[in-house]
Each structure stands twice: as C-alpha cells, then as structure tokens.
Design an enzyme around this catalytic site. Structure first.
Site, mmCIF file in Angstrom:
data_model
loop_
_atom_site.group_PDB
_atom_site.id
_atom_site.type_symbol
_atom_site.label_atom_id
_atom_site.label_comp_id
_atom_site.label_asym_id
_atom_site.label_seq_id
_atom_site.Cartn_x
_atom_site.Cartn_y
_atom_site.Cartn_z
ATOM 1 N N GLY A 1 -30.020 53.478 -67.197
ATOM 2 C CA GLY A 1 -28.766 53.379 -67.933
ATOM 3 C C GLY A 1 -28.386 54.528 -68.820
ATOM 4 O O GLY A 1 -27.255 54.580 -69.313
ATOM 5 N N PRO B 1 -34.543 55.240 -64.256
ATOM 6 C CA PRO B 1 -33.390 56.119 -64.433
ATOM 7 C C PRO B 1 -32.740 56.475 -63.098
ATOM 8 O O PRO B 1 -33.445 56.653 -62.093
ATOM 9 C CB PRO B 1 -34.005 57.362 -65.078
ATOM 10 C CG PRO B 1 -35.396 57.407 -64.519
ATOM 11 C CD PRO B 1 -35.821 55.959 -64.392
ATOM 12 N N TYR C 1 -13.958 53.145 -61.556
ATOM 13 C CA TYR C 1 -14.347 53.000 -62.964
ATOM 14 C C TYR C 1 -13.472 53.802 -63.916
ATOM 15 O O TYR C 1 -13.877 54.000 -65.070
ATOM 16 C CB TYR C 1 -15.772 53.540 -63.186
ATOM 17 C CG TYR C 1 -16.873 53.017 -62.323
ATOM 18 C CD1 TYR C 1 -17.034 51.655 -62.076
ATOM 19 C CD2 TYR C 1 -17.818 53.891 -61.784
ATOM 20 C CE1 TYR C 1 -18.092 51.200 -61.322
ATOM 21 C CE2 TYR C 1 -18.883 53.441 -61.031
ATOM 22 C CZ TYR C 1 -19.016 52.091 -60.799
ATOM 23 O OH TYR C 1 -20.070 51.647 -60.058
ATOM 24 N N CYS D 1 -3.684 57.083 -48.628
ATOM 25 C CA CYS D 1 -2.442 56.362 -48.919
ATOM 26 C C CYS D 1 -2.687 55.217 -49.901
ATOM 27 O O CYS D 1 -2.608 54.029 -49.549
ATOM 28 C CB CYS D 1 -1.843 55.853 -47.615
ATOM 29 S SG CYS D 1 -1.408 57.242 -46.579
ATOM 30 N N GLU D 2 -3.032 55.578 -51.109
ATOM 31 C CA GLU D 2 -3.237 54.638 -52.217
ATOM 32 C C GLU D 2 -2.920 55.418 -53.488
ATOM 33 O O GLU D 2 -3.415 56.544 -53.653
ATOM 34 C CB GLU D 2 -4.721 54.225 -52.347
ATOM 35 C CG GLU D 2 -5.308 53.464 -51.210
ATOM 36 C CD GLU D 2 -5.058 51.967 -51.266
ATOM 37 O OE1 GLU D 2 -4.544 51.476 -52.293
ATOM 38 O OE2 GLU D 2 -5.376 51.309 -50.274
HETATM 39 C C1 LIG Z 1 -28.217 50.776 -61.328
HETATM 40 C C2 LIG Z 1 -29.518 50.368 -61.893
HETATM 41 C C3 LIG Z 1 -30.340 51.302 -62.542
HETATM 42 C C4 LIG Z 1 -29.947 52.738 -62.751
HETATM 43 O O1 LIG Z 1 -28.914 52.902 -63.655
HETATM 44 P P1 LIG Z 1 -28.518 54.364 -64.151
HETATM 45 O O2 LIG Z 1 -27.395 54.132 -65.068
HETATM 46 O O3 LIG Z 1 -28.125 55.158 -62.963
HETATM 47 O O4 LIG Z 1 -29.717 54.945 -64.839
HETATM 48 C C5 LIG Z 1 -31.580 50.872 -62.987
HETATM 49 N N1 LIG Z 1 -31.990 49.590 -62.832
HETATM 50 C C6 LIG Z 1 -31.217 48.668 -62.236
HETATM 51 C C7 LIG Z 1 -31.724 47.291 -62.082
HETATM 52 C C8 LIG Z 1 -29.961 49.018 -61.750
HETATM 53 O O5 LIG Z 1 -29.194 48.095 -61.164
#
Ligand SMILES: *Cc1c(COP(=O)(O)O)cnc(C)c1O
Length: 428
Positions: free
Chosen positions: A244, A281, A323, A348-349
């Site tokens: 994340g 990650p 997003y 075409c969007e």
């Molecule tokens: C998508 C995901 C990640 C990776 O997220 P990033 O933001 O790319 O680091 C890690 N664990 C799970 C369970 C995910 O679904």
C-alpha cells in the site's frame, strides 16, 4: 528515484534512448528499467533493516497484480523477493518466474477449491484467508490431500485509509477481511478445523497510501489481536502487514512517506511481537520503474485548449479513467517550451482522457511522449477494447534491452473468436 533521464536532450531508460525502442517495437509500448526496480528493492530492504523479524528476516512478497510480467518477476526473484498472489494464474506466473513456493502468500476473497489445491500442491508459505466459509473450504481441500494449510486471517481493522475509494480496502463495509470484532471467533473456528495450521494475522488497508497514520492504526490493532490470540492459546508466528505504500505521481503534491519512515514506524509498532513479518509491496517497487511510451497521432484544435491525440488509450493505461489517476506526461525530446492541452487516446469514450488542461511540454504530430510512473497497474490492466492489441513490454538493463512481451498481432486477436458451426456452414 528512477533511471528515466534526459541525455543530450533525449529521454533515456538507463542508457537506452527511448526513440530507439519506439522505432524497433512501435508504440504504444511499456518500458521498464531494471536498475530502478533493483534500487527500489534495495531501498525497501534497507528500510526494514531494523525491524525484529526472527532468524529468517522479513519476507518481502511482491504483489504480483501490480506487474505480473515474467521478466519483471524474474528480476525480483533474482533480488530474493517472494510473491503475494491473488489467483491461480498469478501463482503459476510467480513459479514460472522462479519465485520459491516457500515465499508465496495467497490473498483474495474468492479463492476456489481448484486454486487452493494448486497452492497446496506447490507448498506455499501462507494462505491469507478472508472468511470462515473460506476457512472451511480450505480445510476440506487440505484434508482430502492429507495436508494442513498454513493460514493467517486477513482482518479488517476498520480504519479509513484516506486513499481513492476504489483502492481503499480496510473499512468495515469493504469486502475484504474478517471484521476485527469477529476475529477471535474466526480463529477459534479455524483452530478446530483439521486441515488448517493457524500461524498468523494479515492486514492490508489499501493502496497509494500517502499518510502513515492509518497503517500505524491498523498495525497497532494487529498487535493487540496477536496478544489476544496468544492469550487464547493460539500459536502466532507470522504477521503480514500488506502493501500500500504510495509513490509520487504528481510533483506538485506532497511526497508520500518514504520507505525509511514506513520502516521506522513498523519497527516501533511491531517491537516485541516475536513473529516473522511479511510485507506485500507492489506499487512502491515497480511504479516509477516503468513508463508508457506513445506517439502523438495529431493535435486537434479545441474550443479553448488543443487535444493532443496519442496512440495510447485507456485500454493500455486504465488508471486515469478508472481512478482519476494523474500521470506526468513528458515529451521524449523536450525543447523547453510549454503549452496547455488535453491529452486523449483514440478510443470512443469520453473517459479515454489522460489529462485535462495540463501544462506540458509542447508536442506536435509524430513526437514521442511518455506517461511516467506507469510500471504498476499499467500493462497488467491492459485490455483489447476497441479491438486494440495488448500493449507490448520492453525491459531495459544498462545499455541492453529486450522485448519481454511482444506486440500481439491483430490477427491473433481476431482468431481468438470462433464461429459456431451454423454460421460457419453458411459462410462455406
Ligand atoms: C494490491 C495488494 C497489495 C499491493 O498493494 P500496493 O499498493 O501495490 O503496494 C498487497 N496486498 C494485497 C492483499 C493486495 O490486494
């Protein structure tokens, strides 16, 4: 930091001039930098140097969905990473790229019995399970194979990640994980199942996190849960803190927390947990290790600002339409002049818009442009909408480069459909 820099006025990936790749492979094409990927792995590992994680150190399991290209995964395998997979397909890709099964974590709310069997046959490190019905199914599958599945429950800590709603996963109404308040009961149920070996706790609250507060809050809840579980007699040996961490897309916005700050926070919160830590990650490893290289088809005058129509489209890079994501867009041969323009693809969007009223390098027809920070959730989400072939991919290393996914011939796309006999007979 990345290795996409101007040399003699021309944007390069490491030592390779991007126009050379465009000429040889055509556009649009994704270009990845090995040195950047390896640098990000090194930075992430260094950031975790001070966490307590037992004799084997932390397991860094790259989130395959961010970039599943086999050459990228093989590069990461070479750097010692494991994989976080969310499907049987990703599991097979990770194995095909040389990632040890013993370093693979399987996440996702919808694992099927077939996928569970595949993962058990290969002896993966851990299943992150997300519900009691899933625990029951996994136990049954494992028992039938004479095995015990190593599991952690992914708990939903009910924290608001403060990221885009479509990439936020840790709120109580999100589909992910077992509700924090239900966790003790879920562990008690799982411990009683003959096919499971309960070993850990997992959490993942979302993607492109730009503040450490929500992660800290989630990890603190994991710490409390580990203590409660141990008090109830469970043997907890792993804690998976998910992925994340955000990356900088827009240079005018504050920079997301750097891996070092994240590592320091983790070290502080997890001190004394006495577990092996797992990290998943994705974006932070590959995000700015890739660009989407595209050519300007033409510049169409607009009522206020011109439309720069490029040969890449929302099917090649979905993030802006999905997003509202922001990607830096640069000329490959900038002359220093700037203009304000809308950058759009040919689909075409109206959603096939990469940027509106963007202050950018002046470009004209036939010029090359790059969408920066496209190495994560780029090629992996590409599709063939408007009968556009899947985007090819190139990996650069120093002055070498290679096609790591060829351009799909449009004939192959068409040949993928077959006619039912009643139409075929009529056409014969
Ligand atoms: C998508 C995901 C990640 C990776 O997220 P990033 O933001 O790319 O680091 C890690 N664990 C799970 C369970 C995910 O679904």
């Amino acid at each position: 930091m990345d290795h996409f820099t101007l040399k003699h006025g021309v944007l390069h990936a490491e030592d390779v001039a991007l126009p050379a790749i465009a000429e040889a492979v055509g556009t649009p094409v994704y270009v990845y930098s090995t040195a950047t990927i390896e640098r990000h792995v090194a930075v992430f590992k260094a950031a975790l140097a001070n966490v307590e994680s037992g004799p084997h150190g932390p397991l860094i399991a790259f989130a395959v969905k961010a970039n599943p290209n086999r050459a990228v995964l093989a590069t990461l395998a070479g750097a010692g990473l494991g994989a976080d997979v969310v499907s049987g397909g990703e599991l097979l890709r990770a194995l095909a790229a040389g990632i040890d099964a013993g370093k693979i974590v399987f996440s996702g709310v919808g694992k099927t019995a077939t996928e569970m069997r595949l993962a058990l046959e290969n002896g993966i490190f851990q299943f992150n399970i997300e519900s009691e019905p899933e625990a029951e199914m996994l136990s049954e599958v494992a028992v039938a194979m004479g095995l015990r599945a190593p599991v952690a429950f992914r708990v939903n800590p009910n924290v608001v990640a403060g990221t885009h709603a479509k990439i936020s996963t840790g709120g109580s109404e999100d589909k992910f994980g077992v509700a924090y308040d239900r966790a003790m009961a879920a562990y008690a149920r799982a411990a009683a199942l003959p096919g499971l070996a309960v070993q850990g706790v997992a959490v993942h609250i979302g993607s492109q996190l730009t503040d450490l507060g929500p992660s800290r809050a989630a990890f603190e809840r994991v710490g409390t849960l580990i203590a409660d579980l141990r008090a109830a007699g469970h043997r907890i040996t792993t804690a998976d803190l998910g992925g994340g961490l955000g990356v900088p897309y827009d240079p005018t916005k504050p920079i997301p927390p750097l891996p070092d700050a994240y590592g320091a926070m983790v070290a502080e919160v997890t001190a004394g947990w006495n577990v092996r830590l797992v990290f998943e990650p994705g974006r932070v490893i590959v995000g700015n290790a890739g660009v989407l290289l595209s050519q300007v088809i033409r510049v169409k005058p607009g009522v206020t600002d011109p439309f720069v129509i490029v040969d890449a489209a929302m099917n090649d890079l979905m993030r802006p339409s999905l997003y509202d994501a922001w990607h830096d867009i640069r000329s490959v041969t900038p002359n220093g002049d700037k203009m304000t323009a809308n950058i759009v693809g040919p689909i075409c969007e109206s959603g096939d818009t990469f940027a509106k009223k963007r202050q950018m390098d002046v470009v004209k027809a036939d010029d090359l442009v790059t969408f920066m920070t496209a190495g994560a959730y780029g090629a992996t989400m590409a599709n063939t909408y408007n009968s556009r072939a899947l985007t090819p991919e190139v990996l650069v290393s120093g002055n070498k480069w290679a096609i790591v996914r060829g351009r799909q011939p449009i004939e192959a796309l068409i040949a993928g459909d077959t006619l039912p006999p009643w139409i075929e007979e009529e056409q014969a």
